[in-house]
Design a protein around this motif. Sequence first.
Motif, PDB file in Angstrom:
ATOM      1  N   LEU A 207     -17.469  23.037 -59.662  1.00  0.00           N
ATOM      2  CA  LEU A 207     -18.329  22.151 -58.894  1.00  0.00           C
ATOM      3  C   LEU A 207     -19.491  22.963 -58.323  1.00  0.00           C
ATOM      4  O   LEU A 207     -19.297  23.996 -57.708  1.00  0.00           O
ATOM      5  CB  LEU A 207     -17.542  21.502 -57.758  1.00  0.00           C
ATOM      6  N   GLU A 208     -20.718  22.484 -58.554  1.00  0.00           N
ATOM      7  CA  GLU A 208     -21.899  23.231 -58.137  1.00  0.00           C
ATOM      8  C   GLU A 208     -21.919  23.441 -56.626  1.00  0.00           C
ATOM      9  O   GLU A 208     -21.904  22.511 -55.842  1.00  0.00           O
ATOM     10  CB  GLU A 208     -23.159  22.488 -58.571  1.00  0.00           C
ATOM     11  N   GLY A 209     -21.927  24.708 -56.241  1.00  0.00           N
ATOM     12  CA  GLY A 209     -22.058  25.034 -54.833  1.00  0.00           C
ATOM     13  C   GLY A 209     -20.778  24.942 -54.020  1.00  0.00           C
ATOM     14  O   GLY A 209     -20.776  25.297 -52.845  1.00  0.00           O
ATOM     15  N   ALA A 210     -19.671  24.449 -54.587  1.00  0.00           N
ATOM     16  CA  ALA A 210     -18.430  24.306 -53.829  1.00  0.00           C
ATOM     17  C   ALA A 210     -17.789  25.675 -53.640  1.00  0.00           C
ATOM     18  O   ALA A 210     -17.520  26.387 -54.609  1.00  0.00           O
ATOM     19  CB  ALA A 210     -17.463  23.374 -54.559  1.00  0.00           C
ATOM     20  N   VAL A 211     -17.544  26.055 -52.382  1.00  0.00           N
ATOM     21  CA  VAL A 211     -16.950  27.375 -52.116  1.00  0.00           C
ATOM     22  C   VAL A 211     -15.502  27.254 -51.658  1.00  0.00           C
ATOM     23  O   VAL A 211     -14.770  28.243 -51.672  1.00  0.00           O
ATOM     24  CB  VAL A 211     -17.759  28.152 -51.053  1.00  0.00           C
ATOM     25  N   GLY A 212     -15.054  26.069 -51.251  1.00  0.00           N
ATOM     26  CA  GLY A 212     -13.685  25.941 -50.793  1.00  0.00           C
ATOM     27  C   GLY A 212     -13.266  24.504 -50.595  1.00  0.00           C
ATOM     28  O   GLY A 212     -14.102  23.602 -50.481  1.00  0.00           O
ATOM     29  N   VAL A 213     -11.951  24.286 -50.552  1.00  0.00           N
ATOM     30  CA  VAL A 213     -11.385  22.967 -50.301  1.00  0.00           C
ATOM     31  C   VAL A 213     -10.204  23.139 -49.351  1.00  0.00           C
ATOM     32  O   VAL A 213      -9.446  24.110 -49.442  1.00  0.00           O
ATOM     33  CB  VAL A 213     -10.943  22.272 -51.614  1.00  0.00           C
ATOM     34  N   ALA A 214     -10.068  22.215 -48.410  1.00  0.00           N
ATOM     35  CA  ALA A 214      -9.006  22.310 -47.411  1.00  0.00           C
ATOM     36  C   ALA A 214      -8.114  21.080 -47.426  1.00  0.00           C
ATOM     37  O   ALA A 214      -8.559  19.970 -47.726  1.00  0.00           O
ATOM     38  CB  ALA A 214      -9.604  22.486 -46.014  1.00  0.00           C
ATOM     39  N   SER A 215      -6.855  21.306 -47.089  1.00  0.00           N
ATOM     40  CA  SER A 215      -5.879  20.231 -46.949  1.00  0.00           C
ATOM     41  C   SER A 215      -4.841  20.672 -45.934  1.00  0.00           C
ATOM     42  O   SER A 215      -4.659  21.863 -45.692  1.00  0.00           O
ATOM     43  CB  SER A 215      -5.204  19.935 -48.295  1.00  0.00           C
TER      44      SER A 215
ATOM     45  N   ALA B 212      -8.185  23.321 -56.001  1.00  0.00           N
ATOM     46  CA  ALA B 212      -9.152  24.402 -56.192  1.00  0.00           C
ATOM     47  C   ALA B 212      -9.030  25.009 -57.584  1.00  0.00           C
ATOM     48  O   ALA B 212     -10.040  25.277 -58.262  1.00  0.00           O
ATOM     49  CB  ALA B 212      -8.953  25.473 -55.130  1.00  0.00           C
ATOM     50  N   GLU B 213      -7.800  25.202 -58.051  1.00  0.00           N
ATOM     51  CA  GLU B 213      -7.594  25.770 -59.381  1.00  0.00           C
ATOM     52  C   GLU B 213      -8.078  24.818 -60.475  1.00  0.00           C
ATOM     53  O   GLU B 213      -8.704  25.240 -61.451  1.00  0.00           O
ATOM     54  CB  GLU B 213      -6.108  26.097 -59.580  1.00  0.00           C
ATOM     55  N   ARG B 214      -7.792  23.524 -60.293  1.00  0.00           N
ATOM     56  CA  ARG B 214      -8.176  22.540 -61.307  1.00  0.00           C
ATOM     57  C   ARG B 214      -9.690  22.461 -61.463  1.00  0.00           C
ATOM     58  O   ARG B 214     -10.209  22.277 -62.553  1.00  0.00           O
ATOM     59  CB  ARG B 214      -7.621  21.165 -60.932  1.00  0.00           C
ATOM     60  N   HIS B 215     -10.424  22.615 -60.347  1.00  0.00           N
ATOM     61  CA  HIS B 215     -11.877  22.473 -60.383  1.00  0.00           C
ATOM     62  C   HIS B 215     -12.616  23.808 -60.263  1.00  0.00           C
ATOM     63  O   HIS B 215     -13.833  23.820 -60.051  1.00  0.00           O
ATOM     64  CB  HIS B 215     -12.324  21.520 -59.271  1.00  0.00           C
ATOM     65  N   GLU B 216     -11.881  24.907 -60.394  1.00  0.00           N
ATOM     66  CA  GLU B 216     -12.469  26.246 -60.374  1.00  0.00           C
ATOM     67  C   GLU B 216     -13.268  26.505 -59.098  1.00  0.00           C
ATOM     68  O   GLU B 216     -14.388  27.031 -59.130  1.00  0.00           O
ATOM     69  CB  GLU B 216     -13.347  26.468 -61.611  1.00  0.00           C
ATOM     70  N   ILE B 217     -12.698  26.107 -57.979  1.00  0.00           N
ATOM     71  CA  ILE B 217     -13.295  26.361 -56.665  1.00  0.00           C
ATOM     72  C   ILE B 217     -12.706  27.665 -56.130  1.00  0.00           C
ATOM     73  O   ILE B 217     -11.486  27.844 -56.136  1.00  0.00           O
ATOM     74  CB  ILE B 217     -13.016  25.196 -55.703  1.00  0.00           C
ATOM     75  N   PRO B 218     -13.542  28.589 -55.680  1.00  0.00           N
ATOM     76  CA  PRO B 218     -13.061  29.930 -55.323  1.00  0.00           C
ATOM     77  C   PRO B 218     -11.976  29.979 -54.247  1.00  0.00           C
ATOM     78  O   PRO B 218     -11.052  30.781 -54.326  1.00  0.00           O
ATOM     79  CB  PRO B 218     -14.328  30.646 -54.841  1.00  0.00           C
ATOM     80  N   LYS B 219     -12.087  29.141 -53.205  1.00  0.00           N
ATOM     81  CA  LYS B 219     -11.178  29.272 -52.066  1.00  0.00           C
ATOM     82  C   LYS B 219     -10.443  27.961 -51.784  1.00  0.00           C
ATOM     83  O   LYS B 219     -10.953  26.877 -52.023  1.00  0.00           O
ATOM     84  CB  LYS B 219     -11.957  29.675 -50.813  1.00  0.00           C
ATOM     85  N   SER B 220      -9.240  28.112 -51.221  1.00  0.00           N
ATOM     86  CA  SER B 220      -8.500  26.958 -50.714  1.00  0.00           C
ATOM     87  C   SER B 220      -7.937  27.328 -49.353  1.00  0.00           C
ATOM     88  O   SER B 220      -7.668  28.498 -49.062  1.00  0.00           O
ATOM     89  CB  SER B 220      -7.363  26.563 -51.674  1.00  0.00           C
TER      90      SER B 220
END
Length: 279
Positions: free
Chosen positions: A2-10, A20-28
Amino acid sequence: MLEGAVGVASRDSSRAREFAERHEIPKSYGSYRELAADPDVDIVYVGIINPEHLKVALLMLAAGRNVLCEKPLAMNLHEVQQLVGAARDKNLFLMEGLWTRFFPVSKAIRALLKENSVGEIKIVKAEFGMHMMETPRLVEKELGVDEAVTIVLKYPRKRMAMITVSMATQLTNQATICGTKGTITVPGYMWCPTSLVVNGKVQEFPLPPPSQPLNFTNSTGLRYEADQVRQCLQKGLKECPELPLAESELIMSILDEARRQLGVVYAQDSLKQERLLIV
């Protein structure tokens, strides 16, 4: 990625990690507080359930993060004003995620109205309805969702707007703007539109093809909202000129009045009264 996405939280670290792994986002992150504390984050999209918008958006603003908060911005006008005040106190960007506003169709409608293409607007009608009674998060009253409602707004010069929503029946899902010189119609899926009918003539506004499977209809259109936010941040703006915070406050004031007339009370309304009594 995802362009510009650096992390996802839950609240569930395993779910955040899997996403994060599914969408290749660096941090969770296993909590929203962890995300708020990350200095690499410029802006946070708050897309959790409605009653949690205030708490999480305030957390992000307090940590110095710009915020794009999914609609509704909060549960009532008092909460919206809290968010607006917090963003201004911190000199941060805040916007409500009304994605429809940024679709090319919506921009075309604004241009047509500015050009007086259909004359003076007299009636606006909009319908949003589909069978969703089997979706648990939509039938729990504490989440701020109602089964069906019709709202009629009256304006000066004998102008009216009628909005009908339902989770129990299929509606036309279109919007119509009727003027003294013609009509503008947004066909089905008027909240994520790809076509427009102006006085009988059809105009098409196709969306870019998706790069992966979609969860919702035309959700590639979220890119228009995201691009608008990016432009605002690049310009150093603290609110979006096309969707100012005053408009979010106005929208919520209308919804509050509609609920008052219908007798619908949220838990957050009583919390507001408790705060007033304490003061």
